[in-house]
Design a protein around this motif. Structure first.
Motif, PDB file in Angstrom:
ATOM      1  N   GLY A   1       0.810  -1.206   0.000  1.00 42.48           N
ATOM      2  CA  GLY A   1       0.000   0.000   0.000  1.00 42.48           C
ATOM      3  C   GLY A   1       0.846   1.259   0.000  1.00 42.48           C
ATOM      4  N   THR A   2       1.914   1.263   0.793  1.00 40.45           N
ATOM      5  CA  THR A   2       2.792   2.436   0.832  1.00 40.45           C
ATOM      6  C   THR A   2       3.583   2.564  -0.454  1.00 40.45           C
ATOM      7  N   PHE A   3       3.970   1.440  -1.034  1.00 41.25           N
ATOM      8  CA  PHE A   3       4.647   1.489  -2.335  1.00 41.25           C
ATOM      9  C   PHE A   3       3.767   2.191  -3.365  1.00 41.25           C
ATOM     10  N   VAL A   4       2.501   1.831  -3.413  1.00 44.09           N
ATOM     11  CA  VAL A   4       1.576   2.463  -4.362  1.00 44.09           C
ATOM     12  C   VAL A   4       1.525   3.974  -4.128  1.00 44.09           C
ATOM     13  N   LEU A   5       1.418   4.375  -2.872  1.00 44.38           N
ATOM     14  CA  LEU A   5       1.342   5.801  -2.551  1.00 44.38           C
ATOM     15  C   LEU A   5       2.617   6.541  -2.928  1.00 44.38           C
ATOM     16  N   VAL A   6       3.762   6.056  -2.465  1.00 47.19           N
ATOM     17  CA  VAL A   6       5.015   6.780  -2.682  1.00 47.19           C
ATOM     18  C   VAL A   6       5.420   6.738  -4.154  1.00 47.19           C
ATOM     19  N   TYR A   7       5.159   5.646  -4.831  1.00 46.90           N
ATOM     20  CA  TYR A   7       5.406   5.576  -6.275  1.00 46.90           C
ATOM     21  C   TYR A   7       4.568   6.627  -7.006  1.00 46.90           C
ATOM     22  N   THR A   8       3.329   6.793  -6.586  1.00 46.73           N
ATOM     23  CA  THR A   8       2.464   7.812  -7.182  1.00 46.73           C
ATOM     24  C   THR A   8       3.003   9.212  -6.910  1.00 46.73           C
ATOM     25  N   VAL A   9       3.494   9.437  -5.691  1.00 45.38           N
ATOM     26  CA  VAL A   9       4.082  10.739  -5.361  1.00 45.38           C
ATOM     27  C   VAL A   9       5.254  11.050  -6.281  1.00 45.38           C
ATOM     28  N   PHE A  10       6.155  10.090  -6.454  1.00 48.83           N
ATOM     29  CA  PHE A  10       7.299  10.307  -7.337  1.00 48.83           C
ATOM     30  C   PHE A  10       6.858  10.583  -8.767  1.00 48.83           C
TER      31      PHE A  10
ATOM     32  N   VAL B   1      -1.142  18.081 -15.318  1.00 55.16           N
ATOM     33  CA  VAL B   1      -1.278  17.099 -14.244  1.00 55.16           C
ATOM     34  C   VAL B   1      -1.381  17.839 -12.920  1.00 55.16           C
ATOM     35  N   LEU B   2      -2.491  17.667 -12.233  1.00 53.27           N
ATOM     36  CA  LEU B   2      -2.663  18.233 -10.906  1.00 53.27           C
ATOM     37  C   LEU B   2      -2.181  17.189  -9.914  1.00 53.27           C
ATOM     38  N   ALA B   3      -0.947  17.336  -9.434  1.00 51.57           N
ATOM     39  CA  ALA B   3      -0.298  16.289  -8.641  1.00 51.57           C
ATOM     40  C   ALA B   3      -1.125  15.810  -7.444  1.00 51.57           C
ATOM     41  N   PRO B   4      -1.786  16.704  -6.681  1.00 54.46           N
ATOM     42  CA  PRO B   4      -2.543  16.197  -5.530  1.00 54.46           C
ATOM     43  C   PRO B   4      -3.653  15.226  -5.888  1.00 54.46           C
ATOM     44  N   LEU B   5      -4.163  15.309  -7.117  1.00 51.69           N
ATOM     45  CA  LEU B   5      -5.281  14.431  -7.499  1.00 51.69           C
ATOM     46  C   LEU B   5      -4.877  12.965  -7.561  1.00 51.69           C
ATOM     47  N   PRO B   6      -3.844  12.578  -8.326  1.00 51.90           N
ATOM     48  CA  PRO B   6      -3.459  11.155  -8.312  1.00 51.90           C
ATOM     49  C   PRO B   6      -2.954  10.687  -6.956  1.00 51.90           C
ATOM     50  N   ILE B   7      -2.335  11.582  -6.184  1.00 56.72           N
ATOM     51  CA  ILE B   7      -1.868  11.189  -4.848  1.00 56.72           C
ATOM     52  C   ILE B   7      -3.059  10.872  -3.953  1.00 56.72           C
ATOM     53  N   GLY B   8      -4.063  11.741  -3.979  1.00 58.58           N
ATOM     54  CA  GLY B   8      -5.274  11.481  -3.201  1.00 58.58           C
ATOM     55  C   GLY B   8      -5.983  10.220  -3.660  1.00 58.58           C
ATOM     56  N   PHE B   9      -6.014   9.988  -4.969  1.00 58.35           N
ATOM     57  CA  PHE B   9      -6.652   8.783  -5.493  1.00 58.35           C
ATOM     58  C   PHE B   9      -5.898   7.531  -5.062  1.00 58.35           C
ATOM     59  N   ALA B  10      -4.570   7.606  -5.000  1.00 59.90           N
ATOM     60  CA  ALA B  10      -3.791   6.458  -4.544  1.00 59.90           C
ATOM     61  C   ALA B  10      -4.151   6.106  -3.106  1.00 59.90           C
ATOM     62  N   VAL B  11      -4.263   7.122  -2.257  1.00 61.49           N
ATOM     63  CA  VAL B  11      -4.661   6.890  -0.859  1.00 61.49           C
ATOM     64  C   VAL B  11      -6.050   6.266  -0.804  1.00 61.49           C
ATOM     65  N   PHE B  12      -6.961   6.769  -1.611  1.00 65.82           N
ATOM     66  CA  PHE B  12      -8.330   6.245  -1.669  1.00 65.82           C
ATOM     67  C   PHE B  12      -8.339   4.763  -2.056  1.00 65.82           C
ATOM     68  N   MET B  13      -7.635   4.415  -3.116  1.00 59.24           N
ATOM     69  CA  MET B  13      -7.643   3.035  -3.603  1.00 59.24           C
ATOM     70  C   MET B  13      -6.990   2.081  -2.604  1.00 59.24           C
ATOM     71  N   VAL B  14      -5.885   2.501  -1.998  1.00 57.04           N
ATOM     72  CA  VAL B  14      -5.219   1.639  -1.015  1.00 57.04           C
ATOM     73  C   VAL B  14      -6.125   1.396   0.186  1.00 57.04           C
ATOM     74  N   HIS B  15      -6.854   2.407   0.613  1.00 57.18           N
ATOM     75  CA  HIS B  15      -7.777   2.214   1.737  1.00 57.18           C
ATOM     76  C   HIS B  15      -8.874   1.207   1.400  1.00 57.18           C
ATOM     77  N   LEU B  16      -9.393   1.247   0.194  1.00 58.62           N
ATOM     78  CA  LEU B  16     -10.415   0.270  -0.189  1.00 58.62           C
ATOM     79  C   LEU B  16      -9.884  -1.155  -0.052  1.00 58.62           C
ATOM     80  N   ALA B  17      -8.618  -1.343  -0.391  1.00 56.15           N
ATOM     81  CA  ALA B  17      -8.041  -2.685  -0.388  1.00 56.15           C
ATOM     82  C   ALA B  17      -7.629  -3.161   1.003  1.00 56.15           C
ATOM     83  N   THR B  18      -7.156  -2.253   1.847  1.00 63.21           N
ATOM     84  CA  THR B  18      -6.498  -2.699   3.090  1.00 63.21           C
ATOM     85  C   THR B  18      -7.232  -2.341   4.382  1.00 63.21           C
TER      86      THR B  18
END
Length: 287
Positions: A177-186, A202-219
């Motif tokens: 889950g953290t890999f997905v988030l930090v990879y998205t940040v980079f 590209v509005l950077a906060p949007l994909p970062i927020g979406f990564a957090v959203f998706m990881v929460h659904l899974a974990t």
């Protein structure tokens, strides 16, 4: 310093020069003399406080609304989907608000990954992590103060390993889950990508927020979703029960491993800049 020429296909074929920014120094005593540095630390503190306040309040509110013994209904409240939106939405908002001040880390794992990639100095990384943890404690403290009747009863929003899952499963969930988030940040903040794909906003906060959203659904069903050691630490400190503390190491080790893997993957596999960062680490050590 490497210089790349990025080509953009289309009418009137254009080229854009790109230069990698220099790696951040490992130790930079000069930044301790700048107000902008302390302003950034304050921004991290306040952002993490707001993040924990809104998200933990959402978690407790959901549990109240679904507790049949307290007049709730099984399908009441925002549900797991709503909780995931609360976490992802707050990250989107707070990264958008603080990116120009502190970089909008709001997470020690993100800060750690950026430190490994030489995007921030060691001094800045340490003070960011301290500010994030203190902000998280204060944010959850406000939740307990305003929801004292429900806070302890409904778990205080603290992370712990769910029944039926092994420690290895929980640790793997946090790492991935953290890999997905930090990879998205980079990827979302890569200046080379911005130069190459400047025709694609590209509005950077949007994909970062979406990564957090998706990881929460899974974990959420596995660990309650940490992927942010400050979030887990603040809730554990204020709730202060044995179960969250027994599992707490998972929510530091997992995110830090995931962040390190993401940093190595992005810098050394996807980008040529990894060798430069490694070289500057060696140069700093020899000074």
């Amino acid at each position: 310093m490497a210089k790349d020429v990025e080509a953009v296909a289309g009418e009137g074929f254009q080229t854009r020069d790109y230069q990698d920014p220099p790696p951040a120094p490992l130790f930079d005593p000069e930044e301790l003399t700048k107000w902008s540095f302390y302003r950034a630390v304050i921004a991290e503190f306040v952002a993490t406080l707001l993040f924990l306040y809104i998200t933990v309040l959402t978690v407790i509110g959901y549990k109240v609304q679904t507790d049949s013994t307290a007049g709730g209904v099984d399908c009441g409240g925002v549900g797991i989907l709503g909780i995931a939106w609360a976490f992802g939405g707050m990250i989107f908002i707070l990264v958008y608000c603080t990116a120009g001040i502190s970089g909008g880390h709001i997470n020690p794992a993100v800060t750690f990954g950026l430190l490994l990639a030489r995007k921030v100095s060691l001094v800045r990384a340490i003070l960011y992590m301290v500010a994030q943890c203190l902000g998280a404690i204060c944010g959850v403290g406000f939740v307990k103060a305003f929801q004292s009747a429900y806070y302890v009863r409904y778990g205080g929003g603290a992370n712990s390993l769910a029944d039926g899952y092994s420690t290895g499963t929980g640790l793997a969930a946090e790492i991935i889950g953290t890999f997905v988030l930090v990879y998205t940040v980079f990827s979302a903040t890569d200046p080379k990508r911005s130069a190459r794909d400047s025709h694609v906003p590209v509005l950077a906060p949007l994909p970062i927020g979406f990564a957090v959203f998706m990881v929460h659904l899974a974990t959420i069903p596995i660990t309650g979703t940490g992927i942010n050691p400050a979030r887990s630490f603040g809730a554990a400190v204020i709730f202060n029960e044995s179960k969250p503390w027994d599992d707490h190491w998972i929510f530091w080790l997992g995110p830090f491993i995931g962040a390190a893997i993401a940093a190595v993957y992005h810098q050394f596999v996807l980008r040529a800049s990894g060798s430069k960062s490694l070289g500057s680490f060696r140069s700093a050590a020899n000074v």
